[in-house]
Motif scaffolding. Structure first.
Motif, PDB file in Angstrom:
ATOM      1  N   UNK A  93       0.885  -1.173   0.000  1.00 58.98           N
ATOM      2  CA  UNK A  93       0.000   0.000   0.000  1.00 58.98           C
ATOM      3  C   UNK A  93       0.918   1.217   0.000  1.00 58.98           C
ATOM      4  N   UNK A  94       1.048   1.840  -1.161  1.00 60.25           N
ATOM      5  CA  UNK A  94       2.064   2.885  -1.304  1.00 60.25           C
ATOM      6  C   UNK A  94       1.684   3.864  -2.409  1.00 60.25           C
ATOM      7  N   UNK A  98      -2.072   1.366 -10.620  1.00 64.89           N
ATOM      8  CA  UNK A  98      -2.323   0.108 -11.321  1.00 64.89           C
ATOM      9  C   UNK A  98      -1.755   0.221 -12.730  1.00 64.89           C
ATOM     10  N   UNK A  99      -0.903  -0.703 -13.090  1.00 68.83           N
ATOM     11  CA  UNK A  99      -0.305  -0.714 -14.431  1.00 68.83           C
ATOM     12  C   UNK A  99      -0.235  -2.138 -14.940  1.00 68.83           C
ATOM     13  N   UNK A 111      -9.650  -0.387  -7.138  1.00 68.12           N
ATOM     14  CA  UNK A 111      -9.001   0.890  -6.843  1.00 68.12           C
ATOM     15  C   UNK A 111      -9.684   1.570  -5.655  1.00 68.12           C
ATOM     16  N   UNK A 112      -8.897   2.270  -4.837  1.00 62.38           N
ATOM     17  CA  UNK A 112      -9.502   3.004  -3.712  1.00 62.38           C
ATOM     18  C   UNK A 112      -9.517   4.502  -3.921  1.00 62.38           C
ATOM     19  N   UNK A 113      -8.804   4.968  -4.962  1.00 63.54           N
ATOM     20  CA  UNK A 113      -8.869   6.401  -5.259  1.00 63.54           C
ATOM     21  C   UNK A 113      -8.279   6.679  -6.642  1.00 63.54           C
ATOM     22  N   UNK A 208      -5.109   4.301  -7.909  1.00 66.42           N
ATOM     23  CA  UNK A 208      -4.313   3.623  -6.880  1.00 66.42           C
ATOM     24  C   UNK A 208      -5.056   2.380  -6.402  1.00 66.42           C
ATOM     25  N   UNK A 209      -4.307   1.313  -6.166  1.00 68.21           N
ATOM     26  CA  UNK A 209      -4.895   0.105  -5.587  1.00 68.21           C
ATOM     27  C   UNK A 209      -3.858  -0.575  -4.702  1.00 68.21           C
TER      28      UNK A 209
END
Ligand code: ARG
Length: 247
Positions: A93-94, A98-99, A111-113, A208-209
């Motif tokens: 968690x950083x 996502x790629x 994703x969270x944001x 971000x995930x």
């Protein structure tokens, strides 16, 4: 030791072992190990000895829901994904974008944001839009998406730093022309340093995930379940709003 007390001691050891009252180690089932790079405010950064931030609170909420104890491992950014891949950590968690190429090594939760890469420049810079980066000296944090994008800009020189703020320092000192970095850390760094600003036009949009090991579908499903609850209850937004003040 008398025979009787020896037997008693042996029984006690056995009971302790069976009930799991012994000292817990980090590989124990109820510890959730999070790999991060705490150089990334407001997602993860040091406040005194403690690592705090949006990602830490999300991971803590997940650990709470799963009835686990959160343990944070602070590492170089380019080791976060490897830590998850090799099982040194359960989750990464950083502020991880996502790629597709990362999906070859780890899996991502939902994703969270949403996030963005932006360009930091000096206030008097002639860089006005992303295209102006051509031929410039660009600073990035090693292994980040900013690093990957900077690499694609024609004729640009890429200076890679271990920490995002080191790139920003270098910009302040006039050693480089711009820094490509995630929007929220960019805002924090610009507010902490005189004479800098962010180019209006964003470089790219990202999601971000949380990274989990490729074969750990069980953990991924559990986390997705918790994330969806955190979204529905408004708790996720609450965590974000605590660290990011809307403009
Ligand atoms: N979002 C970017 C990436 O995934 C940068 C993340 C940097 N995170 C950190 N904790 N330093 O590459």
């Amino acid at each position: 030791m008398k025979k009787k007390s020896f037997v008693l001691a042996a029984v006690m050891v056995a009971v302790l072992a069976l009930t799991g009252c012994g000292k817990k180690d980090s590989s124990s089932d109820d510890t959730l190990v999070m790999a991060t790079n705490a150089e990334f405010p407001p997602y993860e950064y040091y406040e005194g000895q403690d690592i705090v931030g949006i990602d830490v609170e999300i991971a803590q909420a997940i650990a709470d829901e799963l009835g686990m104890t959160l343990k944070i491992e602070d590492t170089a950014f380019d080791s976060v994904i490897t830590s998850v891949q090799t099982g040194k950590a359960d989750i990464g968690v950083a502020g991880l974008t996502v790629r597709a190429d990362r999906l070859e090594n780890v899996d991502f939760t939902d994703s969270y944001t949403t996030a963005a890469q932006v360009i930091i420049i000096k206030e008097d810079s002639d860089i006005l839009i992303p295209d102006d980066l051509e031929g410039k000296k660009i600073g990035v944090q090693l292994g980040t998406t900013g690093d990957i994008y900077a690499d694609d800009i024609s004729d640009a020189t890429v200076e890679r730093y271990n920490k995002g703020f080191e790139a920003v320092q270098s910009l302040t000192q006039g050693k480089i022309d711009a820094v490509i970095i995630d929007r929220e850390p960019a805002k924090v760094f610009v507010s902490e340093n005189e004479g800098l600003k962010i180019v209006d036009e964003e470089f790219t949009l990202e999601d971000y995930a949380i990274a989990v090991a490729k074969d750990n579908t069980e953990l991924k499903d559990k986390i997705n379940q918790v994330l969806s609850e955190l979204k529905d209850s408004g708790k996720l937004q609450e965590i974000i709003d605590k660290y990011i003040v809307a403009e």
